[in-house]
Design a protein around this motif. Structure first.
Motif, PDB file in Angstrom:
ATOM      1  N   GLU A   1       0.836  -1.199   0.000  1.00  0.00           N
ATOM      2  CA  GLU A   1       0.000   0.000   0.000  1.00  0.00           C
ATOM      3  C   GLU A   1       0.879   1.260   0.000  1.00  0.00           C
ATOM      4  N   VAL A   2       0.501   2.233  -0.832  1.00  0.00           N
ATOM      5  CA  VAL A   2       1.192   3.540  -0.827  1.00  0.00           C
ATOM      6  C   VAL A   2       0.134   4.644  -0.810  1.00  0.00           C
ATOM      7  N   PHE A   3       0.603   5.885  -0.724  1.00  0.00           N
ATOM      8  CA  PHE A   3      -0.322   7.025  -0.705  1.00  0.00           C
ATOM      9  C   PHE A   3      -0.936   7.214  -2.088  1.00  0.00           C
ATOM     10  N   GLU A   4      -2.180   7.705  -2.085  1.00  0.00           N
ATOM     11  CA  GLU A   4      -2.957   7.853  -3.314  1.00  0.00           C
ATOM     12  C   GLU A   4      -2.230   8.723  -4.356  1.00  0.00           C
ATOM     13  N   ASP A   5      -1.630   9.833  -3.895  1.00  0.00           N
ATOM     14  CA  ASP A   5      -0.985  10.724  -4.864  1.00  0.00           C
ATOM     15  C   ASP A   5       0.275  10.090  -5.474  1.00  0.00           C
ATOM     16  N   VAL A   6       0.849   9.136  -4.780  1.00  0.00           N
ATOM     17  CA  VAL A   6       2.003   8.418  -5.342  1.00  0.00           C
ATOM     18  C   VAL A   6       1.517   7.537  -6.503  1.00  0.00           C
ATOM     19  N   LEU A   7       0.390   6.883  -6.284  1.00  0.00           N
ATOM     20  CA  LEU A   7      -0.197   6.063  -7.360  1.00  0.00           C
ATOM     21  C   LEU A   7      -0.579   6.944  -8.552  1.00  0.00           C
ATOM     22  N   GLN A   8      -1.140   8.126  -8.241  1.00  0.00           N
ATOM     23  CA  GLN A   8      -1.532   9.039  -9.334  1.00  0.00           C
ATOM     24  C   GLN A   8      -0.318   9.471 -10.136  1.00  0.00           C
TER      25      GLN A   8
END
Ligand code: DGY
Length: 321
Positions: free
Chosen positions: A10-17
Protein backbone atom coordinates in the motif's frame (compact mmCIF):
# COMPACT_ATOMS: atom_id res chain seq x y z
CA UNK A 1 1.46 1.67 -24.76
CA UNK A 2 2.53 2.58 -21.22
CA UNK A 3 5.07 0.31 -19.48
CA UNK A 4 3.57 -1.96 -16.82
CA UNK A 5 4.67 -1.60 -13.22
CA UNK A 6 3.80 -3.24 -9.91
CA UNK A 7 3.51 -1.52 -6.52
CA UNK A 8 3.93 -4.37 -4.06
CA UNK A 9 2.46 -2.72 -0.93
CA UNK A 10 0.00 0.00 0.00
CA UNK A 11 1.19 3.54 -0.83
CA UNK A 12 -0.32 7.03 -0.71
CA UNK A 13 -2.96 7.85 -3.31
CA UNK A 14 -0.98 10.72 -4.86
CA UNK A 15 2.00 8.42 -5.34
CA UNK A 16 -0.20 6.06 -7.36
CA UNK A 17 -1.53 9.04 -9.33
CA UNK A 18 2.00 10.17 -10.12
CA UNK A 19 2.93 6.68 -11.34
CA UNK A 20 -0.27 6.39 -13.41
CA UNK A 21 0.80 9.36 -15.56
CA UNK A 22 3.65 7.25 -16.91
CA UNK A 23 2.71 3.63 -16.34
CA UNK A 24 -0.03 1.05 -16.32
CA UNK A 25 -0.01 0.42 -12.57
CA UNK A 26 -0.98 -2.73 -10.70
CA UNK A 27 -1.03 -1.99 -6.99
CA UNK A 28 -1.57 -3.96 -3.84
CA UNK A 29 -3.58 -1.49 -1.79
CA UNK A 30 -4.83 -4.36 0.38
CA UNK A 31 -1.23 -4.42 1.66
CA UNK A 32 -1.05 -8.20 2.03
CA UNK A 33 2.63 -9.22 1.99
CA UNK A 34 3.35 -11.35 -1.09
CA UNK A 35 5.21 -14.63 -0.72
CA UNK A 36 8.02 -15.17 -3.28
CA UNK A 37 5.75 -17.22 -5.57
CA UNK A 38 3.01 -14.56 -5.64
CA UNK A 39 5.56 -11.80 -6.10
CA UNK A 40 7.11 -13.58 -9.09
CA UNK A 41 3.68 -14.17 -10.63
CA UNK A 42 2.61 -10.54 -10.15
CA UNK A 43 5.92 -9.20 -11.44
CA UNK A 44 5.91 -11.29 -14.57
CA UNK A 45 5.41 -9.02 -17.59
CA UNK A 46 6.18 -5.87 -15.55
CA UNK A 47 9.05 -3.53 -16.41
CA UNK A 48 9.33 -1.94 -13.03
CA UNK A 49 8.32 -2.25 -9.41
CA UNK A 50 8.01 -0.18 -6.27
CA UNK A 51 9.05 -2.58 -3.53
CA UNK A 52 9.61 -2.60 0.22
CA UNK A 53 11.70 -4.47 2.77
CA UNK A 54 9.19 -7.32 2.74
CA UNK A 55 10.00 -8.13 -0.90
CA UNK A 56 13.09 -10.25 -1.52
CA UNK A 57 14.60 -9.58 -4.93
CA UNK A 58 17.08 -12.33 -5.81
CA UNK A 59 18.37 -14.32 -8.79
CA UNK A 60 15.56 -16.88 -8.63
CA UNK A 61 12.92 -14.15 -8.82
CA UNK A 62 14.74 -12.19 -11.51
CA UNK A 63 15.01 -15.31 -13.69
CA UNK A 64 11.21 -15.41 -13.75
CA UNK A 65 10.84 -11.71 -14.65
CA UNK A 66 12.77 -11.16 -17.91
CA UNK A 67 10.98 -7.88 -18.69
CA UNK A 68 11.99 -6.26 -15.41
CA UNK A 69 14.22 -3.18 -15.73
CA UNK A 70 13.99 -1.49 -12.33
CA UNK A 71 13.14 -2.22 -8.69
CA UNK A 72 12.73 0.83 -6.48
CA UNK A 73 12.84 0.26 -2.73
CA UNK A 74 10.85 2.43 -0.35
CA UNK A 75 13.69 2.35 2.18
CA UNK A 76 17.25 3.51 2.50
CA UNK A 77 18.36 0.01 3.57
CA UNK A 78 18.41 -2.48 0.71
CA UNK A 79 19.46 -5.79 2.23
CA UNK A 80 16.27 -7.25 0.71
CA UNK A 81 17.82 -6.78 -2.75
CA UNK A 82 20.60 -8.96 -4.17
CA UNK A 83 22.42 -6.17 -6.01
CA UNK A 84 24.85 -8.47 -7.81
CA UNK A 85 21.94 -10.52 -9.16
CA UNK A 86 20.18 -7.31 -10.29
CA UNK A 87 23.30 -6.08 -12.06
CA UNK A 88 23.74 -9.45 -13.78
CA UNK A 89 20.12 -9.36 -14.92
CA UNK A 90 20.41 -5.73 -16.09
CA UNK A 91 17.91 -4.55 -13.48
CA UNK A 92 18.40 -1.12 -11.90
CA UNK A 93 17.91 -1.00 -8.12
CA UNK A 94 17.30 2.18 -6.14
CA UNK A 95 16.73 3.24 -2.52
CA UNK A 96 15.55 6.39 -0.70
CA UNK A 97 18.53 8.01 1.03
CA UNK A 98 18.41 11.40 2.74
CA UNK A 99 14.70 11.91 3.21
CA UNK A 100 14.41 9.90 6.42
CA UNK A 101 17.54 10.88 8.34
CA UNK A 102 15.99 13.44 10.70
CA UNK A 103 12.90 11.37 11.42
CA UNK A 104 14.94 8.24 12.12
CA UNK A 105 17.33 10.30 14.26
CA UNK A 106 14.38 11.66 16.24
CA UNK A 107 13.05 8.17 16.84
CA UNK A 108 16.45 6.97 17.98
CA UNK A 109 16.19 9.64 20.65
CA UNK A 110 12.69 8.41 21.49
CA UNK A 111 14.22 4.99 22.18
CA UNK A 112 17.21 6.42 24.06
CA UNK A 113 15.06 8.47 26.43
CA UNK A 114 12.35 5.86 26.88
CA UNK A 115 14.89 3.12 27.60
CA UNK A 116 17.12 5.22 29.87
CA UNK A 117 14.12 6.40 31.92
CA UNK A 118 12.26 3.04 31.79
CA UNK A 119 9.16 4.64 30.33
CA UNK A 120 7.33 1.59 28.95
CA UNK A 121 7.97 -0.38 32.14
CA UNK A 122 6.67 2.49 34.27
CA UNK A 123 3.63 3.00 32.05
CA UNK A 124 2.75 -0.71 32.12
CA UNK A 125 2.91 -0.57 35.95
CA UNK A 126 0.62 2.44 36.01
CA UNK A 127 -1.85 0.97 33.51
CA UNK A 128 -1.98 -2.24 35.53
CA UNK A 129 -3.30 -0.19 38.49
CA UNK A 130 -0.25 -0.97 40.62
CA UNK A 131 0.72 2.63 41.46
CA UNK A 132 0.06 3.33 45.09
CA UNK A 133 2.04 6.54 45.46
CA UNK A 134 5.36 8.35 45.05
CA UNK A 135 8.46 6.47 46.14
CA UNK A 136 12.02 7.77 46.29
CA UNK A 137 13.43 4.72 44.56
CA UNK A 138 10.71 4.16 42.00
CA UNK A 139 11.87 3.28 38.48
CA UNK A 140 15.34 4.69 38.99
CA UNK A 141 16.79 5.28 35.55
CA UNK A 142 19.91 6.39 33.75
CA UNK A 143 20.68 10.09 33.22
CA UNK A 144 21.07 10.94 29.56
CA UNK A 145 22.43 14.45 30.05
CA UNK A 146 26.22 14.55 30.35
CA UNK A 147 26.45 10.81 29.66
CA UNK A 148 28.72 9.27 27.02
CA UNK A 149 26.96 8.37 23.79
CA UNK A 150 28.67 5.75 21.61
CA UNK A 151 27.56 5.66 17.97
CA UNK A 152 28.32 2.75 15.66
CA UNK A 153 28.21 4.25 12.15
CA UNK A 154 28.60 8.01 11.70
CA UNK A 155 26.74 8.12 8.39
CA UNK A 156 23.80 10.41 7.69
CA UNK A 157 21.57 9.06 10.47
CA UNK A 158 24.41 8.60 12.95
CA UNK A 159 25.34 12.25 12.41
CA UNK A 160 21.77 13.40 13.10
CA UNK A 161 21.78 11.42 16.35
CA UNK A 162 25.15 12.92 17.33
CA UNK A 163 24.03 16.50 16.64
CA UNK A 164 20.91 16.00 18.78
CA UNK A 165 23.25 14.94 21.64
CA UNK A 166 24.72 18.44 21.80
CA UNK A 167 21.54 19.62 23.52
CA UNK A 168 22.04 17.00 26.23
CA UNK A 169 25.64 18.17 26.71
CA UNK A 170 26.89 14.65 26.14
CA UNK A 171 30.32 13.32 25.30
CA UNK A 172 29.97 11.63 21.89
CA UNK A 173 32.30 8.93 20.61
CA UNK A 174 31.82 6.91 17.44
CA UNK A 175 33.22 3.96 15.60
CA UNK A 176 33.03 3.38 11.87
CA UNK A 177 34.96 1.54 9.18
CA UNK A 178 36.59 4.88 8.36
CA UNK A 179 37.24 7.94 10.52
CA UNK A 180 34.98 10.84 9.50
CA UNK A 181 36.47 14.02 8.03
CA UNK A 182 37.29 16.75 10.62
CA UNK A 183 34.33 18.94 9.50
CA UNK A 184 31.87 16.14 10.27
CA UNK A 185 33.54 15.31 13.60
CA UNK A 186 33.40 18.98 14.52
CA UNK A 187 29.74 19.45 13.52
CA UNK A 188 28.85 16.36 15.55
CA UNK A 189 31.28 17.13 18.36
CA UNK A 190 32.19 13.46 18.10
CA UNK A 191 35.54 11.75 18.43
CA UNK A 192 36.66 8.48 16.91
CA UNK A 193 37.02 5.46 19.18
CA UNK A 194 37.98 1.86 18.62
CA UNK A 195 35.15 -0.65 18.88
CA UNK A 196 36.51 -1.77 22.26
CA UNK A 197 36.80 1.80 23.59
CA UNK A 198 33.27 2.61 22.47
CA UNK A 199 31.79 -0.48 24.07
CA UNK A 200 33.58 -0.05 27.38
CA UNK A 201 33.13 3.73 27.72
CA UNK A 202 29.63 4.46 26.41
CA UNK A 203 26.62 4.74 28.70
CA UNK A 204 24.41 4.54 25.64
CA UNK A 205 25.44 2.52 22.59
CA UNK A 206 23.41 3.23 19.45
CA UNK A 207 23.76 1.47 16.11
CA UNK A 208 23.45 3.14 12.70
CA UNK A 209 25.13 0.79 10.22
CA UNK A 210 23.58 -0.95 7.22
CA UNK A 211 23.05 -4.70 7.42
CA UNK A 212 25.51 -6.78 5.39
CA UNK A 213 27.57 -9.92 5.92
CA UNK A 214 30.23 -7.61 7.42
CA UNK A 215 27.84 -6.21 10.05
CA UNK A 216 25.99 -9.46 10.81
CA UNK A 217 26.02 -9.82 14.63
CA UNK A 218 28.27 -6.78 15.00
CA UNK A 219 26.93 -6.83 18.56
CA UNK A 220 26.97 -10.29 20.09
CA UNK A 221 27.84 -11.95 23.39
CA UNK A 222 31.43 -10.72 23.62
CA UNK A 223 30.53 -7.11 22.64
CA UNK A 224 27.68 -7.02 25.17
CA UNK A 225 30.10 -8.36 27.76
CA UNK A 226 32.38 -5.37 27.22
CA UNK A 227 29.60 -2.85 27.89
CA UNK A 228 29.03 -1.31 31.33
CA UNK A 229 26.36 -3.12 33.39
CA UNK A 230 24.59 0.26 33.65
CA UNK A 231 24.66 0.88 29.89
CA UNK A 232 21.83 0.58 27.38
CA UNK A 233 21.86 -0.57 23.75
CA UNK A 234 19.74 1.09 21.04
CA UNK A 235 19.11 -0.41 17.60
CA UNK A 236 17.09 1.42 14.95
CA UNK A 237 19.21 0.16 12.04
CA UNK A 238 18.53 -3.46 11.01
CA UNK A 239 17.75 -6.74 12.66
CA UNK A 240 20.71 -9.08 12.34
CA UNK A 241 23.24 -6.40 13.26
CA UNK A 242 22.56 -7.49 16.84
CA UNK A 243 22.53 -11.14 17.90
CA UNK A 244 19.07 -11.17 19.49
CA UNK A 245 19.61 -14.38 21.48
CA UNK A 246 22.80 -12.94 22.99
CA UNK A 247 21.01 -9.66 23.74
CA UNK A 248 18.15 -11.45 25.50
CA UNK A 249 20.66 -13.29 27.66
CA UNK A 250 22.51 -10.04 28.44
CA UNK A 251 19.27 -8.27 29.41
CA UNK A 252 18.17 -11.20 31.53
CA UNK A 253 21.46 -11.62 33.37
CA UNK A 254 22.08 -7.91 33.95
CA UNK A 255 25.15 -7.81 31.71
CA UNK A 256 23.63 -4.53 30.43
CA UNK A 257 20.81 -2.47 31.92
CA UNK A 258 18.41 -2.18 29.00
CA UNK A 259 17.76 -2.02 25.27
CA UNK A 260 15.62 0.05 22.94
CA UNK A 261 14.83 -1.79 19.73
CA UNK A 262 12.99 -0.84 16.56
CA UNK A 263 14.34 -3.79 14.55
CA UNK A 264 14.71 -7.51 15.14
CA UNK A 265 16.07 -10.67 13.58
CA UNK A 266 13.40 -12.47 11.52
CA UNK A 267 10.92 -9.56 11.51
CA UNK A 268 8.04 -9.60 12.09
CA UNK A 269 8.48 -12.83 14.09
CA UNK A 270 10.54 -11.42 16.90
CA UNK A 271 12.00 -13.76 19.50
CA UNK A 272 9.11 -14.20 22.00
CA UNK A 273 11.58 -14.08 24.91
CA UNK A 274 11.83 -10.31 24.37
CA UNK A 275 8.21 -10.03 25.51
CA UNK A 276 9.08 -11.48 28.90
CA UNK A 277 11.70 -8.83 29.62
CA UNK A 278 10.89 -5.58 31.40
CA UNK A 279 14.15 -3.81 30.52
CA UNK A 280 13.50 -3.59 26.79
CA UNK A 281 11.57 -0.91 24.92
CA UNK A 282 10.30 -2.18 21.59
CA UNK A 283 8.72 -0.76 18.44
CA UNK A 284 7.64 -2.45 15.20
CA UNK A 285 10.21 -0.97 12.78
CA UNK A 286 8.70 2.53 12.75
CA UNK A 287 11.75 4.79 13.12
CA UNK A 288 11.09 6.52 9.78
CA UNK A 289 7.34 6.51 10.22
CA UNK A 290 6.21 10.11 10.39
CA UNK A 291 3.49 10.96 7.88
CA UNK A 292 5.69 13.47 6.07
CA UNK A 293 8.71 11.19 5.86
CA UNK A 294 6.95 8.01 4.77
CA UNK A 295 5.26 10.11 2.08
CA UNK A 296 8.62 11.49 0.93
CA UNK A 297 10.09 7.98 0.85
CA UNK A 298 7.25 6.63 -1.31
CA UNK A 299 7.37 9.66 -3.62
CA UNK A 300 11.15 9.35 -4.02
CA UNK A 301 10.78 5.68 -4.92
CA UNK A 302 8.19 6.70 -7.54
CA UNK A 303 10.54 9.39 -8.91
CA UNK A 304 13.29 6.79 -9.13
CA UNK A 305 11.01 4.44 -11.08
CA UNK A 306 9.88 7.16 -13.48
CA UNK A 307 13.50 8.21 -14.13
CA UNK A 308 14.69 4.60 -14.44
CA UNK A 309 12.13 3.71 -17.11
CA UNK A 310 12.18 7.03 -18.99
CA UNK A 311 15.84 8.16 -18.88
CA UNK A 312 17.66 5.11 -17.49
CA UNK A 313 19.21 7.41 -14.88
CA UNK A 314 17.35 7.19 -11.55
CA UNK A 315 18.73 9.62 -8.95
CA UNK A 316 19.36 6.93 -6.36
CA UNK A 317 20.78 4.13 -8.47
CA UNK A 318 22.57 1.52 -6.35
CA UNK A 319 24.15 -0.66 -9.02
CA UNK A 320 25.97 -0.19 -12.31
CA UNK A 321 23.80 -1.52 -15.14
C1 DGY B 1 14.80 2.09 5.83
O1 DGY B 1 14.58 3.07 5.14
O2 DGY B 1 15.73 1.31 5.60
C2 DGY B 1 13.88 1.85 6.96
O3 DGY B 1 14.30 0.82 7.79
C3 DGY B 1 12.50 1.59 6.42
O4 DGY B 1 11.60 1.87 7.42
Amino acid sequence: MKPKVLVTREVFEDVLQCLSQYFEVTSNQSDVVMDPETLAAKLSGKQGAIITLSDRIDAALLARCPNLKAVCNIAVGYNNIDLAACTKAGVMATNTPGVLDDTTGDFTWTLILATARRLTEAEAYLRAGKWDGWKLKQFLGLDVHHATLGIFGLGRIGQVVARRAIGFEMRVIYHDVRQAVPEVEQACRASFATKEELLSQADIVTIHVPYSPATHHLIGKSELGRMKPTAILINASRGGVVDDAALIEALRSGTIAGAGLDVFENEPKLNPQFLELKNVVMAPHIASSSLATRHKMAMLAAENLVAALTTGKPPNLLNPV
